[in-house]
Scaffold this motif. Structure first.
Motif, PDB file in Angstrom:
ATOM      1  N   UNK A  68      29.264  79.086  72.805  1.00 28.11           N
ATOM      2  CA  UNK A  68      30.148  80.258  72.809  1.00 28.11           C
ATOM      3  C   UNK A  68      31.362  80.005  73.711  1.00 28.11           C
ATOM      4  N   UNK A  69      32.496  80.608  73.390  1.00 30.10           N
ATOM      5  CA  UNK A  69      33.679  80.423  74.228  1.00 30.10           C
ATOM      6  C   UNK A  69      33.566  81.182  75.544  1.00 30.10           C
ATOM      7  N   UNK A  70      34.135  80.617  76.581  1.00 32.71           N
ATOM      8  CA  UNK A  70      34.238  81.307  77.872  1.00 32.71           C
ATOM      9  C   UNK A  70      35.695  81.610  78.195  1.00 32.71           C
ATOM     10  N   UNK A  71      36.604  80.946  77.493  1.00 34.84           N
ATOM     11  CA  UNK A  71      38.032  81.178  77.682  1.00 34.84           C
ATOM     12  C   UNK A  71      38.513  82.219  76.674  1.00 34.84           C
ATOM     13  N   UNK A  72      39.787  82.606  76.784  1.00 40.23           N
ATOM     14  CA  UNK A  72      40.363  83.501  75.776  1.00 40.23           C
ATOM     15  C   UNK A  72      40.304  82.822  74.417  1.00 40.23           C
ATOM     16  N   UNK A  73      39.807  83.536  73.422  1.00 39.28           N
ATOM     17  CA  UNK A  73      39.644  82.938  72.099  1.00 39.28           C
ATOM     18  C   UNK A  73      39.462  84.031  71.064  1.00 39.28           C
ATOM     19  N   UNK A  74      39.629  83.640  69.813  1.00 38.45           N
ATOM     20  CA  UNK A  74      39.329  84.510  68.684  1.00 38.45           C
ATOM     21  C   UNK A  74      37.959  84.119  68.155  1.00 38.45           C
ATOM     22  N   UNK A  75      37.102  85.096  67.940  1.00 37.75           N
ATOM     23  CA  UNK A  75      35.768  84.861  67.384  1.00 37.75           C
ATOM     24  C   UNK A  75      35.717  85.536  66.019  1.00 37.75           C
ATOM     25  N   UNK A  76      35.572  84.732  64.961  1.00 35.23           N
ATOM     26  CA  UNK A  76      35.541  85.265  63.592  1.00 35.23           C
ATOM     27  C   UNK A  76      34.118  85.145  63.067  1.00 35.23           C
ATOM     28  N   UNK A  77      33.444  86.273  62.919  1.00 32.77           N
ATOM     29  CA  UNK A  77      31.999  86.262  62.709  1.00 32.77           C
ATOM     30  C   UNK A  77      31.569  86.855  61.374  1.00 32.77           C
ATOM     31  N   UNK A  78      30.428  86.377  60.924  1.00 31.60           N
ATOM     32  CA  UNK A  78      29.701  86.993  59.817  1.00 31.60           C
ATOM     33  C   UNK A  78      28.998  88.228  60.367  1.00 31.60           C
ATOM     34  N   UNK A  83      22.342  93.972  65.133  1.00 33.92           N
ATOM     35  CA  UNK A  83      21.813  92.964  66.037  1.00 33.92           C
ATOM     36  C   UNK A  83      22.805  91.837  66.271  1.00 33.92           C
ATOM     37  N   UNK A  84      23.524  91.389  65.230  1.00 34.89           N
ATOM     38  CA  UNK A  84      24.450  90.274  65.453  1.00 34.89           C
ATOM     39  C   UNK A  84      25.604  90.696  66.366  1.00 34.89           C
ATOM     40  N   UNK A 148      36.667  89.659  69.011  1.00 39.98           N
ATOM     41  CA  UNK A 148      35.760  89.440  67.879  1.00 39.98           C
ATOM     42  C   UNK A 148      36.244  90.226  66.667  1.00 39.98           C
ATOM     43  N   UNK A 149      36.348  89.530  65.547  1.00 38.06           N
ATOM     44  CA  UNK A 149      36.731  90.180  64.299  1.00 38.06           C
ATOM     45  C   UNK A 149      35.727  89.789  63.222  1.00 38.06           C
ATOM     46  N   UNK A 150      35.431  90.730  62.331  1.00 33.76           N
ATOM     47  CA  UNK A 150      34.561  90.451  61.193  1.00 33.76           C
ATOM     48  C   UNK A 150      35.449  90.228  59.981  1.00 33.76           C
ATOM     49  N   UNK A 182      31.487  82.093  63.503  1.00 32.36           N
ATOM     50  CA  UNK A 182      30.100  82.423  63.844  1.00 32.36           C
ATOM     51  C   UNK A 182      29.330  82.793  62.580  1.00 32.36           C
ATOM     52  N   UNK A 183      28.191  82.133  62.405  1.00 31.68           N
ATOM     53  CA  UNK A 183      27.297  82.415  61.279  1.00 31.68           C
ATOM     54  C   UNK A 183      26.053  83.137  61.788  1.00 31.68           C
ATOM     55  N   UNK A 184      25.347  83.810  60.884  1.00 30.75           N
ATOM     56  CA  UNK A 184      24.132  84.525  61.299  1.00 30.75           C
ATOM     57  C   UNK A 184      23.185  84.737  60.126  1.00 30.75           C
TER      58      UNK A 184
END
Length: 245
Positions: A68-78, A83-84, A148-150, A182-184
């Motif tokens: 997982x990122x600890x710095x500023x970042x974009x997280x694009x997740x499923x 729970x996810x 975080x964006x879906x 990110x996958x789940x």
């Protein structure tokens, strides 16, 4: 009989989850009023409580893979399940989500989400909201963190396909930051609706980060391919059997 027992355990777990939210919100309230770090600590405490209680109340373990990122970042997740959301948030130091503006009016959830820097957006006004968020971080008015964006815009049941929205690519270009796909498979165990929770191991996997600078179309195609293929792999691992058409 086994199903009935698990259903009762699921009901007790759900009640515990909803009761713990106002309890923790009240405990952390004095700190949260004076500092966004207090609100962040409250949200992390809630996520950890739900993940922990699920492991022994209903036999649903959680596993985070990748880095997982600890710095500023974009997280694009499923997105398959509530729970996810909790697993991703617990895995990163300062997660803030792009969320529907109407959720600001949800008791407790809305107030704490806003306090930790979540971005409420109305349809068609996401660009302006993100631009303001970036400016606020630069000025020191907002805490930096992981946004975080879906990418499909909604929560989907396992096996359901939906195109990835161009908004994620626009955000990637606008922010100029590394994107962590990110996958789940969480939806196999914790469905979108209903009380029943299935025992097993829910996985959230942070995939190889995508560096900034790719053209929007190339980025979006790469993101969709990697997240969907990894999520399909995790579904198979969880024993998910897609319905035959």
């Amino acid at each position: 009989m086994k199903y009935a027992v698990q259903w009762v355990r699921s009901l007790v777990f759900n009640l515990s989850m909803y009761v713990s939210m106002p309890v923790l919100a009240l405990i952390y309230l004095p700190w949260a009023i004076f500092s966004p770090y207090g609100a962040l600590a409250a949200c992390h405490a809630y996520a950890r409580y739900v993940i922990w209680s699920a492991s022994w109340m209903i036999g649903l373990k959680s596993e985070v893979r990748g880095t997982p990122p600890t710095e500023e970042a974009l997280v694009a997740a499923k997105h398959q399940s509530f729970l996810d959301i909790l697993m991703i948030f617990d895995a990163i130091p300062h997660g803030k989500f792009i969320m529907k503006a109407i959720l600001l009016y949800a008791p407790i959830l809305g107030q704490y989400a806003y306090r930790i820097g979540c971005i409420p957006v109305n349809r068609g006004k996401r660009g302006a909201a993100i631009a303001k968020m970036l400016a606020d971080v630069d000025k020191g008015d907002k805490l930096p963190g992981q946004l975080v964006i879906y990418s499909q815009g909604t929560r989907l049941a396992p096996g359901v396909k939906k195109p990835y929205k161009i908004g994620t690519a626009v955000l990637y270009e606008q922010m100029g930051q590394t994107c962590y796909p990110v996958a789940t498979n969480a939806g196999v165990f914790w469905p979108r609706r209903g009380v029943y929770r299935k025992p097993g191991v829910a996985v959230v996997e942070f995939l190889e980060p995508i560096p900034p600078g790719l053209p929007k179309e190339e980025f979006l195609a790469k993101l969709e391919s990697e997240v969907e293929s990894a999520s399909d792999r995790l579904l198979v691992e969880a024993g998910f059997q897609p319905k035959e058409e």
